[in-house]
Design a protein around this motif. Structure first.
Motif, PDB file in Angstrom:
ATOM      1  N   LEU A  77      35.348  14.501   5.936  1.00  0.00           N
ATOM      2  CA  LEU A  77      35.027  13.545   6.997  1.00  0.00           C
ATOM      3  C   LEU A  77      33.590  13.061   6.901  1.00  0.00           C
ATOM      4  CD1 LEU A  77      36.595  15.472  10.028  1.00  0.00           C
ATOM      5  CD2 LEU A  77      37.706  13.806   8.552  1.00  0.00           C
ATOM      6  N   SER A  78      32.698  13.918   6.400  1.00  0.00           N
ATOM      7  CA  SER A  78      31.264  13.627   6.461  1.00  0.00           C
ATOM      8  C   SER A  78      30.861  12.427   5.625  1.00  0.00           C
ATOM      9  CB  SER A  78      30.467  14.865   6.029  1.00  0.00           C
ATOM     10  OG  SER A  78      30.787  15.209   4.687  1.00  0.00           O
ATOM     11  N   PHE A  79      31.600  12.139   4.568  1.00  0.00           N
ATOM     12  CA  PHE A  79      31.235  10.992   3.733  1.00  0.00           C
ATOM     13  C   PHE A  79      32.336   9.925   3.707  1.00  0.00           C
ATOM     14  CE2 PHE A  79      33.259  14.111   0.999  1.00  0.00           C
ATOM     15  CZ  PHE A  79      34.126  13.376   0.213  1.00  0.00           C
ATOM     16  N   GLY A  80      33.245   9.980   4.705  1.00  0.00           N
ATOM     17  CA  GLY A  80      34.266   8.947   4.824  1.00  0.00           C
ATOM     18  C   GLY A  80      35.424   9.073   3.874  1.00  0.00           C
ATOM     19  N   GLY A  81      35.560  10.235   3.241  1.00  0.00           N
ATOM     20  CA  GLY A  81      36.642  10.399   2.270  1.00  0.00           C
ATOM     21  C   GLY A  81      38.022  10.390   2.897  1.00  0.00           C
ATOM     22  N   LEU A  82      38.150  10.935   4.117  1.00  0.00           N
ATOM     23  CA  LEU A  82      39.466  10.984   4.762  1.00  0.00           C
ATOM     24  C   LEU A  82      40.001   9.580   5.013  1.00  0.00           C
ATOM     25  CD1 LEU A  82      41.652  12.806   6.068  1.00  0.00           C
ATOM     26  CD2 LEU A  82      40.457  12.470   8.233  1.00  0.00           C
ATOM     27  N   GLN A  83      39.149   8.690   5.472  1.00  0.00           N
ATOM     28  CA  GLN A  83      39.601   7.325   5.752  1.00  0.00           C
ATOM     29  C   GLN A  83      40.007   6.598   4.480  1.00  0.00           C
ATOM     30  OE1 GLN A  83      39.938   6.163   8.994  1.00  0.00           O
ATOM     31  NE2 GLN A  83      41.114   4.605   7.892  1.00  0.00           N
ATOM     32  N   VAL A  84      39.330   6.907   3.388  1.00  0.00           N
ATOM     33  CA  VAL A  84      39.708   6.293   2.107  1.00  0.00           C
ATOM     34  C   VAL A  84      41.124   6.711   1.718  1.00  0.00           C
ATOM     35  CG1 VAL A  84      39.187   6.211  -0.357  1.00  0.00           C
ATOM     36  CG2 VAL A  84      37.329   6.100   1.304  1.00  0.00           C
ATOM     37  N   VAL A  85      41.448   7.998   1.925  1.00  0.00           N
ATOM     38  CA  VAL A  85      42.790   8.473   1.582  1.00  0.00           C
ATOM     39  C   VAL A  85      43.818   7.883   2.539  1.00  0.00           C
ATOM     40  CG1 VAL A  85      44.227  10.512   1.268  1.00  0.00           C
ATOM     41  CG2 VAL A  85      41.819  10.592   0.634  1.00  0.00           C
ATOM     42  N   ILE A  86      43.476   7.772   3.827  1.00  0.00           N
ATOM     43  CA  ILE A  86      44.411   7.162   4.793  1.00  0.00           C
ATOM     44  C   ILE A  86      44.709   5.723   4.400  1.00  0.00           C
ATOM     45  CG2 ILE A  86      44.630   6.388   7.181  1.00  0.00           C
ATOM     46  CD1 ILE A  86      43.084   8.877   8.033  1.00  0.00           C
ATOM     47  N   ASN A  87      43.677   5.008   3.982  1.00  0.00           N
ATOM     48  CA  ASN A  87      43.893   3.624   3.547  1.00  0.00           C
ATOM     49  C   ASN A  87      44.748   3.565   2.289  1.00  0.00           C
ATOM     50  OD1 ASN A  87      42.326   2.768   5.680  1.00  0.00           O
ATOM     51  ND2 ASN A  87      40.446   2.649   4.453  1.00  0.00           N
ATOM     52  N   VAL A 135      42.240  15.070  14.670  1.00  0.00           N
ATOM     53  CA  VAL A 135      41.701  14.090  15.614  1.00  0.00           C
ATOM     54  C   VAL A 135      41.189  12.865  14.868  1.00  0.00           C
ATOM     55  CG1 VAL A 135      39.860  13.683  17.292  1.00  0.00           C
ATOM     56  CG2 VAL A 135      41.140  15.817  17.351  1.00  0.00           C
ATOM     57  N   GLU A 136      40.455  13.087  13.787  1.00  0.00           N
ATOM     58  CA  GLU A 136      39.937  11.964  13.005  1.00  0.00           C
ATOM     59  C   GLU A 136      41.071  11.136  12.408  1.00  0.00           C
ATOM     60  OE1 GLU A 136      36.873  10.903  12.578  1.00  0.00           O
ATOM     61  OE2 GLU A 136      35.991  12.447  13.853  1.00  0.00           O
ATOM     62  N   ALA A 137      42.160  11.813  12.046  1.00  0.00           N
ATOM     63  CA  ALA A 137      43.288  11.088  11.459  1.00  0.00           C
ATOM     64  C   ALA A 137      43.962  10.182  12.487  1.00  0.00           C
ATOM     65  CB  ALA A 137      44.292  12.087  10.887  1.00  0.00           C
ATOM     66  N   ILE A 138      44.111  10.678  13.712  1.00  0.00           N
ATOM     67  CA  ILE A 138      44.701   9.847  14.764  1.00  0.00           C
ATOM     68  C   ILE A 138      43.826   8.624  15.025  1.00  0.00           C
ATOM     69  CG2 ILE A 138      45.153   9.771  17.255  1.00  0.00           C
ATOM     70  CD1 ILE A 138      47.418  10.991  15.763  1.00  0.00           C
ATOM     71  N   GLU A 139      42.521   8.845  15.093  1.00  0.00           N
ATOM     72  CA  GLU A 139      41.604   7.736  15.335  1.00  0.00           C
ATOM     73  C   GLU A 139      41.556   6.775  14.156  1.00  0.00           C
ATOM     74  OE1 GLU A 139      37.884   9.532  16.262  1.00  0.00           O
ATOM     75  OE2 GLU A 139      38.534  10.247  18.237  1.00  0.00           O
ATOM     76  N   GLY A 140      41.849   7.286  12.961  1.00  0.00           N
ATOM     77  CA  GLY A 140      41.832   6.427  11.782  1.00  0.00           C
ATOM     78  C   GLY A 140      43.138   5.715  11.510  1.00  0.00           C
ATOM     79  N   GLY A 141      44.130   5.854  12.392  1.00  0.00           N
ATOM     80  CA  GLY A 141      45.391   5.125  12.248  1.00  0.00           C
ATOM     81  C   GLY A 141      46.374   5.762  11.290  1.00  0.00           C
ATOM     82  N   ALA A 142      46.225   7.054  11.006  1.00  0.00           N
ATOM     83  CA  ALA A 142      47.125   7.697  10.048  1.00  0.00           C
ATOM     84  C   ALA A 142      48.554   7.774  10.582  1.00  0.00           C
ATOM     85  CB  ALA A 142      46.610   9.097   9.721  1.00  0.00           C
ATOM     86  N   LEU A 143      48.734   8.020  11.884  1.00  0.00           N
ATOM     87  CA  LEU A 143      50.076   8.190  12.436  1.00  0.00           C
ATOM     88  C   LEU A 143      50.894   6.910  12.281  1.00  0.00           C
ATOM     89  CD1 LEU A 143      52.130   9.893  13.973  1.00  0.00           C
ATOM     90  CD2 LEU A 143      51.049   9.143  16.117  1.00  0.00           C
ATOM     91  N   GLN A 144      50.305   5.778  12.600  1.00  0.00           N
ATOM     92  CA  GLN A 144      51.031   4.517  12.482  1.00  0.00           C
ATOM     93  C   GLN A 144      51.439   4.245  11.033  1.00  0.00           C
ATOM     94  OE1 GLN A 144      48.252   5.151  14.096  1.00  0.00           O
ATOM     95  NE2 GLN A 144      47.916   3.781  15.867  1.00  0.00           N
ATOM     96  N   LYS A 145      50.542   4.499  10.106  1.00  0.00           N
ATOM     97  CA  LYS A 145      50.845   4.232   8.703  1.00  0.00           C
ATOM     98  C   LYS A 145      51.971   5.137   8.202  1.00  0.00           C
ATOM     99  CE  LYS A 145      46.035   2.898   7.803  1.00  0.00           C
ATOM    100  NZ  LYS A 145      46.266   1.437   7.834  1.00  0.00           N
ATOM    101  N   LEU A 146      51.975   6.397   8.631  1.00  0.00           N
ATOM    102  CA  LEU A 146      53.031   7.317   8.204  1.00  0.00           C
ATOM    103  C   LEU A 146      54.391   6.887   8.734  1.00  0.00           C
ATOM    104  CD1 LEU A 146      51.152  10.721   8.731  1.00  0.00           C
ATOM    105  CD2 LEU A 146      51.692   9.630   6.547  1.00  0.00           C
ATOM    106  N   LEU A 147      54.430   6.468   9.987  1.00  0.00           N
ATOM    107  CA  LEU A 147      55.704   6.035  10.571  1.00  0.00           C
ATOM    108  C   LEU A 147      56.221   4.762   9.909  1.00  0.00           C
ATOM    109  CD1 LEU A 147      55.059   6.751  14.359  1.00  0.00           C
ATOM    110  CD2 LEU A 147      56.512   8.029  12.783  1.00  0.00           C
ATOM    111  N   VAL A 148      55.303   3.869   9.529  1.00  0.00           N
ATOM    112  CA  VAL A 148      55.725   2.634   8.865  1.00  0.00           C
ATOM    113  C   VAL A 148      56.393   2.949   7.537  1.00  0.00           C
ATOM    114  CG1 VAL A 148      54.864   0.552   7.730  1.00  0.00           C
ATOM    115  CG2 VAL A 148      54.062   1.145  10.003  1.00  0.00           C
ATOM    116  N   ILE A 149      55.828   3.874   6.777  1.00  0.00           N
ATOM    117  CA  ILE A 149      56.422   4.224   5.478  1.00  0.00           C
ATOM    118  C   ILE A 149      57.792   4.843   5.670  1.00  0.00           C
ATOM    119  CG2 ILE A 149      56.158   5.718   3.463  1.00  0.00           C
ATOM    120  CD1 ILE A 149      53.158   5.397   3.730  1.00  0.00           C
TER     121      ILE A 149
END
Length: 454
Positions: free
Chosen positions: A216-226, A255-269
């Motif tokens: 999370l500290s360097f934004g890696g989680l959001q890169v993987v979510i994207n 918590v960071e994943a929910i805020e980063g939109g991971a749940l919506q992307k998973l359901l779409v797939i």
């Protein structure tokens, strides 16, 4: 003649006395003081000769009785006895050998130097201080020897780094490795194989909770979510694989994943047409995100997650996914039940966690979305493990779905058929000596359901 004889005798006696007095002055009758002085000097001389180290003969005892000759000195601590049969004195060492070192240090024919001085408390304290100093010195020597041995066996990390630099090998921390992997995955110049390899290696590191949080500290989680938005199915699959490992039992990342939109992307797939391997990994990530996270469960229900899962299990060829979905639902239902029971046992009227779970209206949603019938029909799956999970879920939904179960004749027939099948298997287990076998447990679950539905 008689008077002449007496005179002659007296004369001879006088002459005899006179001669003796001139030959040995010590017997002189006229000098008693000088005679006493001479005697004293003679005794002192004799005593000095007896105490003279060159004259004194020290007896060296052993562990056997030995006769002591006259004039021999006995070392302190020796055992002395008088032999009543021979009349001789005998000597030997005591049973304890505590005086043997002293005897070894003394020379034969020398007088023992026995120190009879007493020690003061100050002397004892000084001796004790010196003893402690000696112990510390010995301990210090041992530590130095141990450190020297470690230095001999192992080289400092600085030297190793220098050697690796010369060999073009760089030692990296987990954080540095994850940064490098994220950069490789996010680089437009990386090939598909390189990106997949980066995600595969990254999944290994994010299994550790600290590493996942460092992501999370360097934004890696959001890169993987994207990465879930990629048009390449393999990138979606491995991105979901990394996310599932990072979400598992890690609230901060969840918590960071929910805020980063991971749940919506998973359901779409899951709701769109994708390869089965992709949906497996995406469902794994979804389960890791929802478990023990009531807020994510609320959002899951609001986003229509139950409808997405219902469509998923009704697709042909998705029986493997259906079992995993049923297992997820069972876990979510029992998780809420356990939270309520825990609150009752601890007598907490409004704990925060319980309040969050009370806002998750999962059971009404399952009833409305037709999961009572869907779960019952999954008993037709042939695998024993799948049947076990379905039976567990039916038991968890019994209070909510009881009326539906009563109205479903297919469920009653299926349970009766399974009862007969597992009765035969349980009998074979008993014959094999297994009192608490696997099939016996399944038979017990089936009997309990049938009892409740009668």
């Amino acid at each position: 003649m008689a008077p002449h004889g007496m005179l002659l005798g007296l004369l001879m006696a006088s002459c005899f006395i006179f001669c003796l007095s001139h030959q040995n002055p010590e017997f002189a009758l006229t000098n008693p003081e000088r005679s006493s002085t001479k005697e004293t000097e003679r005794k002192e001389t004799t005593a000095e000769e007896e105490l003279d180290p060159e004259v004194l003969n020290v007896f060296h005892p052993t562990h056997e009785w030995q006769a002591l000759r006259p004039g021999q000195a006995v070392p302190a601590g020796s055992h002395v006895r008088l032999n009543l049969q021979t009349g001789a004195r005998e000597v030997k060492l005591q049973d304890e050998d505590k005086f043997q070192n002293t005897l070894k240090g003394s020379k034969k024919g020398k007088r023992l130097d026995i120190n009879t001085n007493t020690y003061t408390s100050q002397d004892l304290k000084s001796a004790l201080a010196k003893f402690k100093e000696g112990t510390e010195m010995e301990s210090s020597k041992e530590d130095k020897a141990r450190q020297a041995e470690v230095k001999r066996l192992f080289r400092p990390i600085e030297e190793l780094k220098k050697d690796f630099e010369e060999l073009n090998v760089v030692i990296e921390t987990d954080m540095q490795i994850m940064v490098r992997l994220i950069n490789k995955f996010n680089s437009s110049s990386s090939s598909l194989e390189e990106k997949i390899a980066a995600l595969f290696d990254l999944e290994y590191y994010v299994h550790q909770m600290d590493n996942a949080q460092d992501l999370l500290s360097f934004g890696g989680l959001q890169v993987v979510i994207n990465g879930l938005n990629s048009t390449e199915p393999l990138l979606k699959e491995y991105a979901a694989f990394v996310l599932g490992a990072a979400f598992s039992s890690n609230p901060k990342v969840q918590v960071e994943a929910i805020e980063g939109g991971a749940l919506q992307k998973l359901l779409v797939i899951l709701a769109t047409e994708q390869p089965l391997t992709v949906k497996k990994k995406v469902l794994f990530a979804l389960c890791s995100l929802l478990r023990h996270f009531p807020y994510a469960q609320q959002q899951f229900l609001k986003l229509g997650g139950l409808q997405v899962l219902r469509s998923l299990v009704q697709e042909k060829g998705t029986e493997v996914l259906a079992v995993r979905v049923v297992t997820l639902l069972y876990d979510l239902v029992t998780e809420k039940m356990f939270a309520e029971e825990e609150a009752e046992l601890t007598q907490e009227t409004s704990p925060e966690k319980l309040q969050q779970y009370r806002q998750v209206h999962l059971l009404p949603g399952l009833r409305e979305q037709g999961w009572c019938e869907i779960t019952a029909h999954l008993l037709a799956l042939p695998e024993h493990d799948a049947r076990e999970k379905v039976l567990q879920t039916l038991g968890a939904l019994l209070a909510t779905c009881r009326d539906h179960y009563h109205k479903d004749p297919q469920l009653s027939r299926m349970l009766a058929s399974l009862q007969a099948e597992y009765q035969a298997l349980a009998t074979l287990e008993l014959q094999g000596g297994e009192d608490e076998g696997y099939f016996r447990e399944l038979l017990g679950s089936i009997n309990s359901l049938l009892k409740e539905l009668r």
